[in-house]
Design a protein around this motif. Structure first.
Motif, short mmCIF file in Angstrom:
data_model
loop_
_atom_site.label_atom_id
_atom_site.label_comp_id
_atom_site.label_asym_id
_atom_site.label_seq_id
_atom_site.Cartn_x
_atom_site.Cartn_y
_atom_site.Cartn_z
N HIS A 1 -78.89 30.67 50.65
CA HIS A 1 -80.22 30.09 50.77
C HIS A 1 -80.83 29.86 49.38
O HIS A 1 -81.97 29.41 49.26
CB HIS A 1 -81.15 30.98 51.59
CG HIS A 1 -80.83 30.96 53.04
ND1 HIS A 1 -81.77 30.85 54.02
CD2 HIS A 1 -79.64 31.03 53.69
CE1 HIS A 1 -81.19 30.87 55.20
NE2 HIS A 1 -79.90 30.97 55.03
N THR A 2 -80.06 30.19 48.36
CA THR A 2 -80.53 29.97 46.99
C THR A 2 -79.52 29.13 46.22
O THR A 2 -79.29 29.35 45.04
CB THR A 2 -80.73 31.31 46.23
OG1 THR A 2 -79.44 31.94 46.09
CG2 THR A 2 -81.66 32.24 46.98
N GLU A 3 -78.90 28.19 46.90
CA GLU A 3 -77.83 27.42 46.27
C GLU A 3 -77.88 25.97 46.74
O GLU A 3 -78.00 25.71 47.92
CB GLU A 3 -76.47 28.06 46.64
CG GLU A 3 -75.26 27.35 46.08
CD GLU A 3 -75.37 27.15 44.57
OE1 GLU A 3 -75.63 28.12 43.84
OE2 GLU A 3 -75.22 26.00 44.12
N ALA A 4 -77.77 25.04 45.77
CA ALA A 4 -77.80 23.61 46.11
C ALA A 4 -76.45 23.08 46.54
O ALA A 4 -76.37 22.15 47.34
CB ALA A 4 -78.30 22.80 44.91
N LEU A 5 -75.38 23.67 46.02
CA LEU A 5 -74.04 23.12 46.24
C LEU A 5 -73.77 22.87 47.72
O LEU A 5 -73.80 23.80 48.54
CB LEU A 5 -72.98 24.10 45.68
CG LEU A 5 -71.52 23.64 45.82
CD1 LEU A 5 -71.22 22.47 44.91
CD2 LEU A 5 -70.58 24.80 45.56
N GLU A 6 -73.52 21.61 48.06
CA GLU A 6 -73.23 21.22 49.45
C GLU A 6 -74.27 21.78 50.43
O GLU A 6 -73.94 22.35 51.47
CB GLU A 6 -71.81 21.68 49.87
CG GLU A 6 -70.69 21.00 49.13
CD GLU A 6 -70.45 19.57 49.61
OE1 GLU A 6 -71.26 19.05 50.39
OE2 GLU A 6 -69.45 18.98 49.18
N GLU A 7 -75.54 21.62 50.04
CA GLU A 7 -76.65 22.12 50.87
C GLU A 7 -76.43 23.56 51.28
O GLU A 7 -76.41 23.92 52.45
CB GLU A 7 -76.81 21.25 52.12
CG GLU A 7 -77.20 19.82 51.78
CD GLU A 7 -77.59 19.03 53.03
OE1 GLU A 7 -77.03 19.30 54.10
OE2 GLU A 7 -78.46 18.15 52.90
N GLY A 8 -76.28 24.38 50.26
CA GLY A 8 -76.10 25.80 50.53
C GLY A 8 -74.84 26.11 51.31
O GLY A 8 -74.80 27.05 52.10
N GLY A 9 -73.81 25.33 51.07
CA GLY A 9 -72.52 25.60 51.73
C GLY A 9 -72.39 24.99 53.11
O GLY A 9 -71.34 25.11 53.74
N ASN A 10 -73.45 24.31 53.59
CA ASN A 10 -73.34 23.67 54.91
C ASN A 10 -72.25 22.61 54.95
O ASN A 10 -71.68 22.35 56.01
CB ASN A 10 -74.68 23.03 55.31
CG ASN A 10 -75.60 24.02 56.01
OD1 ASN A 10 -75.35 24.43 57.13
ND2 ASN A 10 -76.65 24.43 55.32
N GLY A 11 -71.98 22.02 53.78
CA GLY A 11 -70.96 20.97 53.74
C GLY A 11 -69.58 21.47 53.34
O GLY A 11 -68.69 20.68 53.06
N ILE A 12 -69.41 22.79 53.31
CA ILE A 12 -68.10 23.34 52.96
C ILE A 12 -67.44 23.87 54.23
O ILE A 12 -67.88 24.87 54.81
CB ILE A 12 -68.23 24.45 51.90
CG1 ILE A 12 -68.84 23.88 50.61
CG2 ILE A 12 -66.86 25.09 51.62
CD1 ILE A 12 -69.02 24.90 49.49
N ASN A 13 -66.41 23.17 54.66
CA ASN A 13 -65.72 23.58 55.88
C ASN A 13 -64.65 24.61 55.57
O ASN A 13 -63.85 24.43 54.65
CB ASN A 13 -65.10 22.37 56.58
CG ASN A 13 -66.17 21.48 57.17
OD1 ASN A 13 -67.17 21.96 57.72
ND2 ASN A 13 -65.99 20.18 57.05
#
Ligand SMILES: [Zn+2]
Length: 276
Positions: free
Chosen positions: A130-142
């Motif tokens: 919740h404190t990270e921009a990368l891939e919307e906080g990991g939402n885009g990391i499968n």
């Protein structure tokens, strides 16, 4: 992108599209906090939330429901910070880069909403993604979890804490955490170092940076390729090595929340707070 504050609550957090900490995480944070509030703080909070045994836990996920209503839509972006850092090489949340101050809305500054937001966001801000921009906080990391495709954000919200809790419910898990704090296994002595009502922004940023450090050390210790690789199931070695940190982060969130409420109600000079 949005670090927002509202009196008296610290309203700052993180959580792209999916959820926040799942219900287990938020409830556990609340139960740990309930343990650490002073009697006067408990009275103050119960006057607002009622006196049920789970008075804080039962509102701890309310902001996730509220944000999905038309009147609560404005609050959606309060659930996360997009730190534009570069994990795993460098992790940091910077206020001027990552946050956009917003004016407090007096209509939302009702005490009931403020306290429910504080209980919830104290949890969210301790979830590293919740404190990270990368891939919307990991939402885009499968990734793969337990043989199924999932996204990295979701497993840090829910599956990892649930597995780490090993069958305990929120109240039981909170009790275990309190034990670890009380017996010194968790070193809580420094957890309140940067926590002050005189510097809400600094308090929020220190909590956010604390959680964000774990993006480099535990969430993406070897970069995203290592966890996206074919055949890697994060419920295995990755969980064994990194899953336990969710427990300490949730304990820390609850301890800080309880102490912060004491600070609001009792002031800095009183009892429990000054002992820490
Ligand atoms: Zn949230």
């Amino acid at each position: 992108m949005h670090c927002h504050h509202m009196i008296p609550a610290l309203l700052l957090s993180t959580a792209p599209a999916a959820h926040a900490w799942g219900v287990l995480g938020h409830s556990t944070v609340a139960y740990v906090a309930q343990h650490y509030v002073t009697p006067s703080t408990a009275n103050f909070v119960q006057a607002i939330l009622g006196t049920a045994p789970d008075y804080m836990a039962n509102v701890s996920s309310w902001p996730d429901t509220y944000r999905r209503t038309p009147e609560g839509e404005w609050s959606t972006q309060l659930h996360w910070i997009d730190a534009n850092d570069a994990p795993p090489e460098s992790c940091e949340v910077e206020y001027t880069r990552d946050c956009r101050p917003r004016a407090a809305k007096s209509t939302e500054a009702q005490l009931l909403d403020a306290i429910r937001f504080l209980i919830h966001f104290a949890g969210d801000i301790h979830q590293p993604l919740h404190t990270e921009a990368l891939e919307e906080g990991g939402n885009g990391i499968n990734i793969t979890w337990d043989g199924k495709t999932a996204n990295l954000h979701a497993i840090w919200d829910t599956q990892i804490p649930v597995k780490a809790a090993a069958g305990k419910n929120a109240s039981e898990w909170a009790e275990e955490m309190v034990g670890l704090i009380e017996n010194g296994k968790y070193n809580a002595s420094g957890w309140l170092d940067a926590t002050s009502l005189d510097d809400i922004k600094g308090t929020a940023m220190s909590w956010a940076n604390d959680a964000n450090d774990y993006v480099c050390t535990d969430v993406l210790p070897d970069g995203r390729e290592a966890i996206e690789a074919e055949g890697v199931d994060l419920a295995g070695a990755y969980f064994e090595k990194h899953g336990e940190v969710t427990k300490e982060l949730i304990a820390r969130a609850g301890y800080r929340l309880g102490s912060f409420l004491n600070l609001i109600v009792d002031g800095p000079a009183n009892g429990h707070w000054s002992d820490n």
